[in-house]
Design a protein around this motif. Structure first.
Motif, PDB file in Angstrom:
ATOM      1  N   ILE A   1     -16.527 -12.776  12.435  1.00 48.99           N
ATOM      2  CA  ILE A   1     -15.347 -12.249  11.735  1.00 48.99           C
ATOM      3  C   ILE A   1     -14.350 -13.394  11.532  1.00 48.99           C
ATOM      4  N   GLY A   2     -14.279 -14.304  12.480  1.00 47.52           N
ATOM      5  CA  GLY A   2     -13.550 -15.557  12.308  1.00 47.52           C
ATOM      6  C   GLY A   2     -12.079 -15.425  11.984  1.00 47.52           C
ATOM      7  N   ARG A   3     -11.330 -14.782  12.844  1.00 46.77           N
ATOM      8  CA  ARG A   3      -9.900 -14.640  12.617  1.00 46.77           C
ATOM      9  C   ARG A   3      -9.180 -15.969  12.875  1.00 46.77           C
ATOM     10  N   SER A   4      -8.267 -16.333  12.003  1.00 48.92           N
ATOM     11  CA  SER A   4      -7.409 -17.475  12.281  1.00 48.92           C
ATOM     12  C   SER A   4      -5.987 -17.162  11.839  1.00 48.92           C
ATOM     13  N   THR A   5      -5.032 -17.673  12.597  1.00 47.17           N
ATOM     14  CA  THR A   5      -3.626 -17.456  12.280  1.00 47.17           C
ATOM     15  C   THR A   5      -3.046 -18.744  11.725  1.00 47.17           C
ATOM     16  N   GLY A   6      -2.308 -18.622  10.655  1.00 46.06           N
ATOM     17  CA  GLY A   6      -1.704 -19.808  10.050  1.00 46.06           C
ATOM     18  C   GLY A   6      -0.556 -19.397   9.151  1.00 46.06           C
ATOM     19  N   ALA A   7      -0.390 -20.126   8.069  1.00 46.16           N
ATOM     20  CA  ALA A   7       0.702 -19.808   7.154  1.00 46.16           C
ATOM     21  C   ALA A   7       0.242 -19.978   5.723  1.00 46.16           C
ATOM     22  N   GLN A   8       0.801 -19.149   4.887  1.00 48.73           N
ATOM     23  CA  GLN A   8       0.599 -19.315   3.461  1.00 48.73           C
ATOM     24  C   GLN A   8       1.862 -19.992   2.934  1.00 48.73           C
ATOM     25  N   VAL A   9       1.678 -21.069   2.176  1.00 43.39           N
ATOM     26  CA  VAL A   9       2.838 -21.840   1.710  1.00 43.39           C
ATOM     27  C   VAL A   9       2.731 -22.081   0.211  1.00 43.39           C
ATOM     28  N   ASN A  10       3.853 -21.910  -0.489  1.00 44.53           N
ATOM     29  CA  ASN A  10       3.882 -22.186  -1.927  1.00 44.53           C
ATOM     30  C   ASN A  10       4.372 -23.597  -2.177  1.00 44.53           C
ATOM     31  N   PHE A  11       3.562 -24.368  -2.891  1.00 38.44           N
ATOM     32  CA  PHE A  11       3.958 -25.707  -3.320  1.00 38.44           C
ATOM     33  C   PHE A  11       4.326 -25.612  -4.794  1.00 38.44           C
ATOM     34  N   ASN A  12       5.423 -26.213  -5.170  1.00 39.08           N
ATOM     35  CA  ASN A  12       5.732 -26.291  -6.592  1.00 39.08           C
ATOM     36  C   ASN A  12       4.927 -27.435  -7.186  1.00 39.08           C
ATOM     37  N   SER A  13       4.819 -27.447  -8.520  1.00 47.54           N
ATOM     38  CA  SER A  13       4.118 -28.549  -9.175  1.00 47.54           C
ATOM     39  C   SER A  13       4.947 -29.056 -10.340  1.00 47.54           C
ATOM     40  N   THR A  14       4.570 -30.240 -10.806  1.00 47.75           N
ATOM     41  CA  THR A  14       5.305 -30.812 -11.940  1.00 47.75           C
ATOM     42  C   THR A  14       5.052 -30.005 -13.204  1.00 47.75           C
ATOM     43  N   ALA A  15       4.012 -29.181 -13.184  1.00 48.11           N
ATOM     44  CA  ALA A  15       3.737 -28.334 -14.343  1.00 48.11           C
ATOM     45  C   ALA A  15       4.571 -27.049 -14.288  1.00 48.11           C
ATOM     46  N   GLY A  16       5.240 -26.838 -13.159  1.00 50.10           N
ATOM     47  CA  GLY A  16       6.061 -25.638 -13.022  1.00 50.10           C
ATOM     48  C   GLY A  16       5.344 -24.472 -12.360  1.00 50.10           C
ATOM     49  N   ASP A  17       4.016 -24.566 -12.247  1.00 47.64           N
ATOM     50  CA  ASP A  17       3.277 -23.474 -11.614  1.00 47.64           C
ATOM     51  C   ASP A  17       3.277 -23.636 -10.099  1.00 47.64           C
ATOM     52  N   ILE A  18       3.278 -22.519  -9.436  1.00 47.06           N
ATOM     53  CA  ILE A  18       3.208 -22.518  -7.984  1.00 47.06           C
ATOM     54  C   ILE A  18       1.749 -22.643  -7.544  1.00 47.06           C
TER      55      ILE A  18
ATOM     56  N   GLY B   1       7.130 -19.337   2.053  1.00 42.53           N
ATOM     57  CA  GLY B   1       5.926 -19.171   2.855  1.00 42.53           C
ATOM     58  C   GLY B   1       6.127 -18.173   3.969  1.00 42.53           C
ATOM     59  N   PHE B   2       5.048 -17.806   4.623  1.00 38.76           N
ATOM     60  CA  PHE B   2       5.114 -16.836   5.719  1.00 38.76           C
ATOM     61  C   PHE B   2       3.849 -16.951   6.571  1.00 38.76           C
ATOM     62  N   GLU B   3       3.912 -16.366   7.747  1.00 37.51           N
ATOM     63  CA  GLU B   3       2.752 -16.383   8.636  1.00 37.51           C
ATOM     64  C   GLU B   3       1.649 -15.519   8.038  1.00 37.51           C
ATOM     65  N   LYS B   4       0.404 -15.965   8.221  1.00 36.01           N
ATOM     66  CA  LYS B   4      -0.699 -15.236   7.585  1.00 36.01           C
ATOM     67  C   LYS B   4      -1.978 -15.330   8.426  1.00 36.01           C
ATOM     68  N   VAL B   5      -2.663 -14.220   8.507  1.00 34.71           N
ATOM     69  CA  VAL B   5      -3.936 -14.188   9.235  1.00 34.71           C
ATOM     70  C   VAL B   5      -5.076 -14.200   8.224  1.00 34.71           C
ATOM     71  N   ASN B   6      -6.068 -14.997   8.462  1.00 37.53           N
ATOM     72  CA  ASN B   6      -7.254 -15.037   7.596  1.00 37.53           C
ATOM     73  C   ASN B   6      -8.518 -14.748   8.389  1.00 37.53           C
ATOM     74  N   TYR B   7      -9.516 -14.267   7.689  1.00 37.57           N
ATOM     75  CA  TYR B   7     -10.813 -13.980   8.307  1.00 37.57           C
ATOM     76  C   TYR B   7     -11.909 -14.674   7.520  1.00 37.57           C
ATOM     77  N   LYS B   8     -12.930 -15.143   8.257  1.00 38.33           N
ATOM     78  CA  LYS B   8     -14.085 -15.727   7.563  1.00 38.33           C
ATOM     79  C   LYS B   8     -14.972 -14.633   6.976  1.00 38.33           C
ATOM     80  N   LEU B   9     -14.905 -13.476   7.566  1.00 39.21           N
ATOM     81  CA  LEU B   9     -15.717 -12.344   7.112  1.00 39.21           C
ATOM     82  C   LEU B   9     -15.509 -12.111   5.615  1.00 39.21           C
ATOM     83  N   ARG B  10     -16.584 -11.924   4.893  1.00 40.51           N
ATOM     84  CA  ARG B  10     -16.501 -11.618   3.453  1.00 40.51           C
ATOM     85  C   ARG B  10     -16.902 -10.178   3.228  1.00 40.51           C
ATOM     86  N   ASP B  11     -16.521  -9.678   2.079  1.00 38.85           N
ATOM     87  CA  ASP B  11     -16.976  -8.337   1.743  1.00 38.85           C
ATOM     88  C   ASP B  11     -18.495  -8.334   1.587  1.00 38.85           C
ATOM     89  N   TRP B  12     -19.044  -7.164   1.765  1.00 34.69           N
ATOM     90  CA  TRP B  12     -20.497  -6.986   1.889  1.00 34.69           C
ATOM     91  C   TRP B  12     -21.101  -6.779   0.488  1.00 34.69           C
TER      92      TRP B  12
END
Length: 803
Positions: free
Chosen positions: A223-240, A408-419
């Motif tokens: 299932i591979g749970r990991s805790t981390g963060a999701q962060v938005n980087f701006n770009s010179t093109a204006g897109d996040i 950005g904010f704290e975020k949990v991710n899983y390695k598990l994929r949908d079946w």
RNA sequence: GCGGGCGUGGCGGAAUUGGCAGACGCGCUAGACUUAGGAUCUAGUGUCAACGACGUGGGGGUUCAAGUCCCUUCGCCCGCACCA
């Protein structure tokens, strides 16, 4: 004494058990229920493997012991009969899979019956029976209704020669398992099940069940749970650009960024990128590679720098380059990462290859040599407001900062994929939906279940990779249940894992035509008390069935959160040469031959005596003989039995101890030492050369779960009442397991010097007194002065002396 | 690389969780009964320079005492595989 005619005896008792129905479980009973389960087999053309009876005998022993202890036991058997080998055999030999399956089942059933398992055959199920898969389809409709089944375009393995979609397991070393041709990725629309929605509960609820530890660990890793963060980087093109990281603390060390080749921003930025042709060429190459190849070339980092757009590091406003590289996967996280080469091994390798700056932000390692990835000891440096903090504190602080700035904010991710739930094959459960031009994808009404597989002559895979069912117009063309207009049926079928994800529920009420099983039956029998199976099913079958069970719990169909209260696992039986048994290695042992040459009881004894149940063990024809000798000796005992209603004086202590040992060892699945204890008992009987009826009765009853046929026969011969299989498991008296006197070792300075006999439970003074009177000990003591005296009650005496 | 596991006689494996290493079985040796033995029974069977010493992959440590605990090292098996 008659000859030990095991063939006649085993057949006789198998017939008697069947006629009397003594192994049928009752759905209503005053007795406590006990549900023992083994993984039902795939009835392959090869017949039963000697590995099957290892698991089946183990739980048969436990089931038989429970019955003797007054439980109402459910120990069922059935057939997981959909699947590719049967389909391929059918295509090759022009026999319908239904007939192939029926033949294979008949063979398996005969083989299992010859081994004398106490299965309740009245509850036999078969996943390919429409009355069974009706409910597999019903569960699918419920998943669809709750939004847990959906269709998605995704890349699948495609064999260029077989023109056929392959499961990951069918791709070996990057080529097709069957024909050896190249396997490429092909995008197809597939049914998916949202197992990811249950990821956290599948981890959390492991705390509530009794599974052997390695199964729990393997499931958690998968299932591979990991805790981390999701962060938005701006770009010179204006897109996040949104990234996921488990190390937000290293944000100041991000010197470049990497996005996956499939990342949609590449398409959006196509006009702005001066080297878009190179990037597209790289993407194409990455897509052409199979997952296997992508992993294979892991050592060499490749990639292309995006020319024309740069990212902006939110913590310091610095512009950093963006690369596209296939070491970033679109399927995990956000498909984009910030690269911190100083503190991530892969980023480090990439930075070295492309000559990118490496900035240390956690002190403690040597980043000239390698990435420093330790989170325990490091201290933050070069990180403005984080400098000086520990990694742990820095994580907390940076996440607060990101939240405050709303980037950005704290975020949990899983390695598990949908079946991936679609198979483009004939021999599986049809997925019960239709596609209507007006109404779109429409589930068929429950009243139309089961949606049966059409009986046809040809079920070869198609050139296009569509299911063989797509060629059958009479099946495909239908009407929409919604608007009544023309519609086409889904032609994909379900994977083999579908039918096995809920089969244990059906055993509780196998003939119910109203519901998949009645509430009363489920309340009484579930959860399964004890489930044994192979380690190879830990991350597939076991996880899938827990997922389905939790879903069924959520919609109120089953009464428990978890399907299995206890899970154990057996080791593999290897060939005589220590290698895995296979036809090509020529080391396959056929269980029929063993039963024929030595008898079912010997076969069962041997499989349990072979070694530690949880470990793999090589087959040994010689060792079987030892078990057969034991059985023969048991048979011979009938000649020396004399009357006697209580245990004979000479044997009673050994009998009590053996009953205790055998009973406890069965519970711990230490069948090998349980058998060793019974062998030792027989050795003892031979030594004292006497045996009375009560002694023999106890031996037969405790041996019965292991060797049910011979014990029934001797039980009858001795004139004991009823079936040995139903007679109480003998009980023991704890007091009788102890000896009045014990022989214990006496050590001088930790070395064995003598043995003494002490009264059971003697205190230190008594034991030392006896020890000192011992001739050898007295001699040793005369050579030095006593420094320390140690007495472990009933275990040993150790006297430390100084010379 | 990560995760899990394993390493004990000629072989399969035991060892109450820190307390007599090798239970039980196979194999082997000798003997008995046999026309015969790949049947059965009896005795023996860790190693060695053998009244003793050594011995649980190797090295070190803790302890009165280590297969078992700690450190280190080697080897094998299984699962996953660029999971940010």
């Amino acid at each position: 004494m008659k000859n030990y005619d095991y063939k006649q005896i085993e057949k006789k008792w198998q017939d008697k058990w069947e006629e009397s129905g003594i192994f049928h479980a009752e759905n209503k009973s005053e007795k406590p229920g006990f549900y023992a389960l083994v993984e039902f087999p795939y009835p392959s053309g090869q017949g039963l493997h000697v590995g099957h009876p290892r698991s089946y005998t183990a739980l048969d022993i436990i089931s038989r012991k429970r019955r003797k202890q007054g439980y109402n036991v459910l120990y069922p058997m059935g057939w997981d009969a959909f699947g590719l080998p049967t389909e391929n055999f059918a295509i090759k030999n022009h026999i319908h899979p239904e007939i192939v399956t029926a033949n294979n089942i008949a063979r398996f059933k005969e083989q299992l019956k010859s081994l004398g398992f106490s299965f309740d055959w009245s509850r036999e199920i078969n996943t390919t029976d429409p009355e069974y898969y009706k409910w597999t389809q019903w569960i699918f409709l419920k998943l669809l209704e709750k939004g847990l089944a959906y269709k998605k375009e995704m890349a699948v393995n495609w064999c260029t020669s077989c023109k056929c979609v392959l499961a990951n397991e069918e791709v070996v070393g990057g080529v097709c398992e069957r024909c050896g041709s190249e396997v490429v990725r092909k995008v197809k629309s597939q049914w998916m099940l949202k197992i990811t929605e249950y990821a956290q509960r599948l981890i959390d609820d492991l705390d509530e069940v009794d599974y052997i530890e390695r199964v729990k660990i393997q499931q958690k890793n998968w299932i591979g749970r990991s805790t981390g963060a999701q962060v938005n980087f701006n770009s010179t093109a204006g897109d996040i650009i949104t990234i996921y990281t488990t190390r937000p603390d290293t944000l100041f060390g991000a010197t470049y960024m990497v996005i996956s080749p499939e990342h949609p921003l590449i398409d959006k930025w196509a006009d702005k990128l001066s080297n878009i042709d190179d990037i597209m060429a790289y993407r194409e190459e990455a897509c052409r590679k199979s997952d296997f190849e992508r992993a294979e070339v892991a050592k060499d980092k490749t990639g292309v720098c995006l020319k024309g757009v740069e990212a902006i590091n939110p913590v310091n406003g610095k512009q950093i380059p963006i690369f596209v590289s296939d070491y970033v996967l679109m399927s995990y996280g956000t498909g984009a990462i910030m690269a911190v080469p100083a503190h991530d091994t892969r980023d480090y390798e990439f930075a070295k290859t492309f000559n990118l700056p490496i900035i240390e932000v956690v002190a403690g390692g040597d980043i000239e040599k390698e990435a420093f990835t330790d989170c325990e000891t490091g201290v933050m440096v070069n990180s403005d407001f984080l400098t000086g903090l520990s990694v742990e504190d820095a994580k907390v602080k940076i996440i607060d900062w990101l939240k405050e700035k709303d980037i950005g904010f704290e975020k949990v991710n899983y390695k598990l994929r949908d079946w991936v739930f679609s198979r483009q094959r004939y021999w599986g459960e049809p997925i019960p939906v239709v596609f209507c031009e007006k109404c779109g994808c429409v589930p068929i009404p429950e009243s139309e279940l089961p949606l049966k597989l059409p009986m046809v002559d040809s079920y070869e895979p198609t050139d296009t990779g569509e299911s063989p069912l797509a060629k059958i117009d009479s099946f495909v063309n239908t009407t929409c249940p919604c608007c009544g207009g023309p519609a086409k049926r889904e032609t994909d079928t379900m994977p083999q894992w579908a039918g096995s994800s809920w089969y244990f529920l059906r055993y509780t009420d196998p003939n119910n035509s109203e519901v998949l099983a009645s509430k009363e039956a489920l309340d009484y029998w579930t959860p399964v008390n004890w489930y044994n199976g192979g380690m190879e099913h830990t991350t597939l079958h076991l996880l899938y069935s827990r997922f389905w069970h939790k879903f069924l719990y959520d919609i109120g169909v089953v009464p428990t959160k978890e399907p299995y209260a206890r899970r154990t696992s057996h080791g593999m039986i290897l060939g005589e040469n220590g290698e895995k048994m296979s036809k090509s290695r020529g080391n396959v042992v056929n269980p029929d031959d063993v039963v024929n040459d030595y008898g079912a009881d010997t076969m069962r004894m041997y499989e349990m005596f072979i070694g530690d149940f949880e470990k793999s063990a090589p087959w040994s024809t010689n060792s079987i003989k030892g078990c057969r000798r034991f059985i023969d000796r048991v048979w011979g005992l009938q000649d020396i039995v004399v009357d006697g209603d209580t245990y004979s004086k000479a044997l009673e202590k050994t009998i009590h101890r053996t009953i205790k040992k055998v009973g406890e060892d069965i519970e711990d699945m230490k069948f090998n030492t349980a058998i060793a204890a019974m062998m030792a008992l027989i050795n003892e009987i031979d030594k004292v050369k006497s045996l009375n009826k009560a002694d023999f009765k106890a031996l037969l009853s405790m041996l019965n779960p292991f060797a049910p046929h011979i014990t029934e026969e001797l039980w009858e011969t001795m004139g004991f009442e009823g079936f040995c299989s139903l007679a109480d498991f003998p009980t023991y008296d704890e007091a009788m397991c102890k000896d009045d006197e014990l022989e214990i070792p006496v050590q001088i300075n930790g070395k064995l010097r003598s043995r003494i006999v002490i009264p059971n439970g003697a205190d230190q003074a008594t034991a030392l007194d006896i020890a000192k009177k011992d001739e050898k000990i007295a001699y040793e003591l005369s050579n030095g002065t006593v420094v320390k005296e140690i007495y472990i009650p009933n275990k040993l005496v150790n006297i430390v002396i100084k010379k």
